[in-house]
Design a protein around this motif. Structure first.
Motif, PDB file in Angstrom:
ATOM      1  N   ARG A   1      -0.516   1.156  -4.777  1.00 30.12           N
ATOM      2  CA  ARG A   1       0.539   0.925  -5.764  1.00 30.12           C
ATOM      3  C   ARG A   1       0.429  -0.465  -6.408  1.00 30.12           C
ATOM      4  NH1 ARG A   1       4.409   1.653  -2.538  1.00 30.12           N
ATOM      5  NH2 ARG A   1       5.135  -0.490  -2.199  1.00 30.12           N
ATOM      6  N   ARG A   2       0.234  -1.466  -5.596  1.00 31.62           N
ATOM      7  CA  ARG A   2       0.174  -2.824  -6.133  1.00 31.62           C
ATOM      8  C   ARG A   2      -1.130  -3.081  -6.887  1.00 31.62           C
ATOM      9  NH1 ARG A   2       2.981  -6.342  -1.179  1.00 31.62           N
ATOM     10  NH2 ARG A   2       5.029  -5.314  -1.349  1.00 31.62           N
TER      11      ARG A   2
ATOM     12  N   PHE B   1       1.708   7.099  -3.855  1.00 30.31           N
ATOM     13  CA  PHE B   1       2.145   5.757  -4.218  1.00 30.31           C
ATOM     14  C   PHE B   1       2.921   5.076  -3.093  1.00 30.31           C
ATOM     15  CE2 PHE B   1       1.385   7.976  -8.160  1.00 30.31           C
ATOM     16  CZ  PHE B   1       0.656   7.044  -8.880  1.00 30.31           C
TER      17      PHE B   1
END
Length: 477
Positions: A286-287, A280
């Motif tokens: 992650r986004r 992550f």
């Protein structure tokens, strides 16, 4: 860690370049990607017929949907790890074969509980098959070929969700050889046979050269986290919210915290946990995952709610209820084809534009439900469904590409497993939350107002995806 790729026939002597995934191989793995998603949605319009034929209660019918979705979500990351360990082609073939057998068991189920059990097994087999699709694409393609393959994967994923619901309505109404609702499962069997034949010939074998062993504690804690959240949310309303549902929900944050602690400890020790927290650190992953959650919740919730509203409220048959979403599917497909060119020119800026279009389309469908009820069908929903389909096509395929764009090839199985687990858990959560909201509002507000309220809640979710999309990297690696 390095990635080794082998294909049949195996040759000895001088090393060869890794085999590329050809056109037929790509078609085959995309077929494998379509099957689990089609089957998540194909039962929505068949549920009334299943309930009448098997004398199943509402709670049991919800288990027909939830049992598949939960088993699928719980085991997806494990499926990706097993592909890294034993070979992705091998897991793909085994998962597809088992998917065909469990589909046959669903189609021949003598009673409701047998159907629930077969659906759980079907979800588990899908979890073995699907992660291998993304991992194979990541390991056997590069550059523009990977971009094209990932765009096609995203288009396949979105189209499968809508097509499943349409196909379900057509098959139930066709009542082929008197099979009725059973045909929505039996149709998988010949498709699987074709897929197995093609996969054995066209899909190369890939695996990690030094794969990590299965993370047993992580697997159990991830399963506990997903189960303690999804099962009570899915079954709570129909069961009357008994004590166990509240205890389960209360246990969820503790299970999730324990899972994170165990995975972080393994990651820091140099091992590869089931879901490495260090993964992550990749901003694009992650986004992108954060955006997938509200998008998938809204997508699956809408599909479930509109199927119930059109059949039980507007009085449409299964074919009409399914075909009411045909404009969404057609426009989604067409815009998905244009997606790679738009991304090449404008980057991820197409995603917030897609969110805006989806919001406009959803608002038009909400207005149609408010003004035309109960005369709601293909004609009334057409403008909104078409605009929403265009918006969704500019979001989902692009976001799926973003998530995996910077994941190293040696972690292709883990990265793909994390992404599809997030997507699948969110799809199940959408049915559990928006579906529960809608069905809870119907007795007090009536079908129309409950539908409008639920669509407005989803519209707020679309606004959230639009805001989150502004934080995506501008370009895709």
């Amino acid at each position: 860690m390095t990635e080794t790729i082998t294909s049949r026939p195996v040759r000895t002597g001088t090393p060869e370049a890794p085999p590329a995934l050809g056109g037929l191989g790509l078609f085959t793995v995309l077929l494998g990607a379509a099957l689990p998603l089609v089957d998540f949605f194909i039962v929505n319009v068949a549920l009334p017929t299943i309930g009448a034929d098997l004398s199943a209660s509402e709670a049991v019918l919800e288990l027909v949907v939830a049992g598949y979705g939960v088993a699928y979500a719980v085991l997806l990351v494990l499926g990706g790890r097993l592909g890294d360990l034993f070979g992705r082609r091998r897991l793909f073939l085994g998962g597809m074969a088992t998917f065909g057998l469990t589909s046959l068991a669903c189609g021949l189920a003598p009673d409701a509980w047998s159907l629930v059990a077969a659906r759980v097994a079907q979800g588990a087999s899908a979890a073995a098959m699907l992660p291998q699709v993304l991992a194979t694409i990541q390991a056997t393609t590069t550059g523009p070929r990977r971009a094209r393959a990932m765009s096609l994967y995203g288009a396949t994923a979105g189209l499968s969700m809508v097509a499943g619901q349409i196909l379900g309505g057509v098959l139930v109404a066709a009542d082929i050889a008197g099979t009725g609702w059973r045909s929505v499962f039996l149709v998988n069997v010949p498709v699987v046979l074709v897929g197995l034949f093609l996969a054995a010939r066209a899909v190369p074998e890939t695996r990690s050269a030094r794969p990590e062993p299965v993370d047993v504690p992580g697997t159990f804690l991830l399963a506990a986290s997903i189960l303690t959240l999804l099962v009570p949310l899915t079954e709570g309303r129909a069961a009357g919210w008994p004590l166990w549902t509240w205890l389960s929900l209360a246990a969820f944050p503790f299970a999730a915290a324990a899972f994170y602690a165990v995975e972080r400890r393994a990651d820091r020790a140099g091992r590869t946990p089931l879901v490495p927290p260090s993964l992550f650190a990749i901003v694009s992953l992650r986004r992108g995952l954060l955006l997938i959650v509200p998008f998938s919740i809204g997508f699956s919730g809408f599909m479930f709610v509109i199927a119930v509203a059109l059949q039980q409220g507007a009085g449409l048959g299964p074919v009409a209820a399914g075909l009411a979403l045909a404009p969404l599917a057609v426009v989604f497909f067409l815009f998905s084809l244009a997606g790679p060119r738009l991304v090449a020119r404008y980057g991820t800026r197409v995603v917030p534009v897609g969110a805006a279009l989806q919001g406009v389309g959803l608002a038009l469908m909400t207005l149609a439900a408010w003004r035309s009820w109960p005369d709601l069908g293909l004609v009334e929903l057409l403008p909104g469904a078409a605009v929403a389909g265009a918006g969704q096509a500019l979001q989902l395929p692009v976001v799926l590409r973003v998530v995996l764009s910077e994941v190293p090839a040696v972690r292709a199985g883990v990265g793909g497993g994390v992404m599809v687990t997030t997507q699948q858990a969110s799809l199940a959560l959408g049915v559990a939350t928006l579906g529960t909201l809608f069905l809870s509002l119907v007795p007090g507000m009536g079908m129309r107002d409950a539908l409008v309220t639920t669509l407005l809640v989803q519209l707020a979710g679309v606004a959230l995806t639009g805001l989150l999309s502004l934080r995506l990297p501008r370009t895709i690696a």
